[in-house]
Design a protein around this motif. Sequence first.
Motif, PDB file in Angstrom:
ATOM      1  N   UNK A   1       0.821  -1.206   0.000  1.00 24.40           N
ATOM      2  CA  UNK A   1       0.000   0.000   0.000  1.00 24.40           C
ATOM      3  C   UNK A   1       0.855   1.256   0.000  1.00 24.40           C
ATOM      4  N   UNK A   2       0.266   2.351  -0.473  1.00 23.63           N
ATOM      5  CA  UNK A   2       0.896   3.652  -0.293  1.00 23.63           C
ATOM      6  C   UNK A   2       0.908   3.959   1.206  1.00 23.63           C
ATOM      7  N   UNK A   3       1.862   4.755   1.675  1.00 17.93           N
ATOM      8  CA  UNK A   3       1.869   5.095   3.104  1.00 17.93           C
ATOM      9  C   UNK A   3       0.508   5.671   3.499  1.00 17.93           C
ATOM     10  N   UNK A   4      -0.010   5.196   4.617  1.00 17.31           N
ATOM     11  CA  UNK A   4      -1.347   5.636   5.030  1.00 17.31           C
ATOM     12  C   UNK A   4      -1.252   6.925   5.833  1.00 17.31           C
ATOM     13  N   UNK A   5      -2.182   7.812   5.542  1.00 17.38           N
ATOM     14  CA  UNK A   5      -2.287   9.043   6.338  1.00 17.38           C
ATOM     15  C   UNK A   5      -3.771   9.296   6.538  1.00 17.38           C
ATOM     16  N   UNK A   6      -4.145   9.466   7.782  1.00 12.08           N
ATOM     17  CA  UNK A   6      -5.562   9.616   8.103  1.00 12.08           C
ATOM     18  C   UNK A   6      -6.167  10.853   7.436  1.00 12.08           C
ATOM     19  N   UNK A   7      -7.438  10.763   7.079  1.00 13.88           N
ATOM     20  CA  UNK A   7      -8.204  11.924   6.609  1.00 13.88           C
ATOM     21  C   UNK A   7      -8.171  13.016   7.680  1.00 13.88           C
ATOM     22  N   UNK A   8      -7.938  14.251   7.271  1.00 16.20           N
ATOM     23  CA  UNK A   8      -7.715  15.316   8.252  1.00 16.20           C
ATOM     24  C   UNK A   8      -8.952  15.603   9.107  1.00 16.20           C
ATOM     25  N   UNK A   9     -10.141  15.617   8.495  1.00 11.86           N
ATOM     26  CA  UNK A   9     -11.359  15.864   9.282  1.00 11.86           C
ATOM     27  C   UNK A   9     -11.559  14.750  10.310  1.00 11.86           C
ATOM     28  N   UNK A  10     -11.340  13.526   9.874  1.00  8.99           N
ATOM     29  CA  UNK A  10     -11.515  12.383  10.776  1.00  8.99           C
ATOM     30  C   UNK A  10     -10.517  12.468  11.928  1.00  8.99           C
TER      31      UNK A  10
ATOM     32  N   UNK B   1     -11.280  15.131  14.708  1.00 11.10           N
ATOM     33  CA  UNK B   1     -12.260  14.817  15.754  1.00 11.10           C
ATOM     34  C   UNK B   1     -11.898  13.605  16.600  1.00 11.10           C
ATOM     35  N   UNK B   2     -11.065  12.715  16.052  1.00 12.46           N
ATOM     36  CA  UNK B   2     -10.844  11.435  16.745  1.00 12.46           C
ATOM     37  C   UNK B   2      -9.413  11.217  17.232  1.00 12.46           C
ATOM     38  N   UNK B   3      -8.433  11.729  16.524  1.00  8.57           N
ATOM     39  CA  UNK B   3      -7.045  11.397  16.833  1.00  8.57           C
ATOM     40  C   UNK B   3      -6.730   9.938  16.537  1.00  8.57           C
ATOM     41  N   UNK B   4      -7.615   9.295  15.781  1.00  5.95           N
ATOM     42  CA  UNK B   4      -7.484   7.863  15.498  1.00  5.95           C
ATOM     43  C   UNK B   4      -6.851   7.690  14.120  1.00  5.95           C
ATOM     44  N   UNK B   5      -5.706   7.025  14.068  1.00  7.58           N
ATOM     45  CA  UNK B   5      -4.900   7.064  12.845  1.00  7.58           C
ATOM     46  C   UNK B   5      -5.009   5.812  11.981  1.00  7.58           C
ATOM     47  N   UNK B   6      -5.960   4.917  12.300  1.00  5.69           N
ATOM     48  CA  UNK B   6      -6.048   3.675  11.524  1.00  5.69           C
ATOM     49  C   UNK B   6      -7.046   3.817  10.376  1.00  5.69           C
ATOM     50  N   UNK B   7      -6.827   3.032   9.295  1.00  2.00           N
ATOM     51  CA  UNK B   7      -7.803   3.038   8.191  1.00  2.00           C
ATOM     52  C   UNK B   7      -9.033   2.195   8.548  1.00  2.00           C
ATOM     53  N   UNK B   8     -10.005   2.196   7.651  1.00  2.00           N
ATOM     54  CA  UNK B   8     -11.208   1.367   7.801  1.00  2.00           C
ATOM     55  C   UNK B   8     -11.895   1.588   9.142  1.00  2.00           C
ATOM     56  N   UNK B   9     -12.166   2.821   9.452  1.00  2.00           N
ATOM     57  CA  UNK B   9     -12.883   3.152  10.681  1.00  2.00           C
ATOM     58  C   UNK B   9     -13.992   4.139  10.341  1.00  2.00           C
TER      59      UNK B   9
END
Length: 485
Positions: free
Chosen positions: A38-47, A50-58
């Motif tokens: 995969x390309x390096x993952x970077x969380x969506x900024x809006x997500x 509000x969450x500080x949660x850095x994992x995909x598929x949430x």
Amino acid sequence: MTDQIFFAARRADFMDRIGGDIAILPAASEAVRNDDVHHPFRQNSDFWYLTGFAEPDAVAVLDPAHPDEPYVLFVRPKDRETETWDGYRSGVEGAVAEYGADAAYPIADLDKVLRTRLGGRRAVYTATSQHQFAQRLTRLMTALRSVAVRYGRPVPDRLIDTSPIFDEMRLYKTADEIDSLRRAGDISAAGHAEAMRFTKPGLFEYQVAAAMEYVFRIKGSRRDGYPSIVAGGANACILHYTENDSELRDGDLLLIDAGAEYEYFSADITRTFPINGRFTPEQRTIYELVLGAQLAAFSVAVEGTTMRAVHEASVDTITEGLVGLGLLPGPIDRARRMNHYREFFMHGTGHWLGHDVHDSGTYGLDGKPRHLEVGMSFTVEPGIYISSERPTIKLPLLEYDQEEWTERRLMLGATAAKELEVAEREAAGFEEFELPTQFLGIGVRIEDDILITESGPENLTGSLPTDPDEVEALCAETPTVPLLG
Ligand code: CA
């Protein structure tokens, strides 16, 4: 995690803004590069905001009207075998214990849980620009319609975009966010300074990028805010040049537009400096004009003015300078009304800055340019790009309001608006103008990050010099990063 308190405060604010409705927000998904890579993952900024949660598929659900579980996270469950291959997951337990969710469920249960929550609701807030996710919610709402039909109970019948809420919230930076922005600015400045020391003729652009990004990483930035632009010579005239694969030539300038990300905040700096360490007189002339435009823009970048005023200040300086150098025909007033500067300066003077390099936030309010206020952060980045391929330019003899043209482009779409622009220019006629050859191939941009504070504008990236003598002095310093081999 100590900073959970900041995310909780943002969620409380966000929930106030959606009233009795429910918000369902998707995390970013992983993007496949090839096969199982995969390309390096970077969380969506809006997500993230509000969450500080850095994992995909949430998915985050914010539901202020819910008595027990106003904040719910749907996450990838813990799975020892998968985690052995693909890395740590917080799981539903971690989502509650570490990220402050009132409840958490496996992501696979999303539709099942949402069905129980959507009854009685009128609307769902979500990121409508994330089409796949919005479609999924629409399908779910359609399925629930049968309940409404049979029992006459309301189910949500529309999606409301969350962008306007994030636009407002993210535009105003809090004290803690400002600390991170400052740190991103300092780290980025240090990397750029190293690039100036490190650069010499014969290196390739990507090697200079490596020295700079090495400093970003070593100083605590986990990734870049955007792909670095390292553009030698004529490559500087390509605004989004990211190939970074050319050899650096003695006598050329090097334009670097790069910023480190720190705690999900990005800096955005551009410097342009001589590859051999000394500006030629022509390069210095253009450089000083751009610097003058930046200083003029700074002088109006204060509380109560507008981004448009900041742009106008740099455009005025650049127009006057270009006419003075014989790069545009005068008189200055006429050149200004005809926006002839756009032959050489074709982008805006700045944009909002924050979690994203082109950050959330509107530039107008109720149809008028928005006033700059304390806590807003933006770039100031005038530039002049004189292509070597156009020794003669064709200047349209048409007076027009650039802002009106921009609005028309947005309303009609670029293709239709461009057709109109071409027609209007053709009707007005052109003046052919030969450029002084000594300036051909010179591209300069200077970009710093400004924060509006109670005591005036603060230059977050001001630790990196822009004065041409100081730039030359920095270029002459011994690099910290070793040139191996
Ligand atoms: Ca930039």
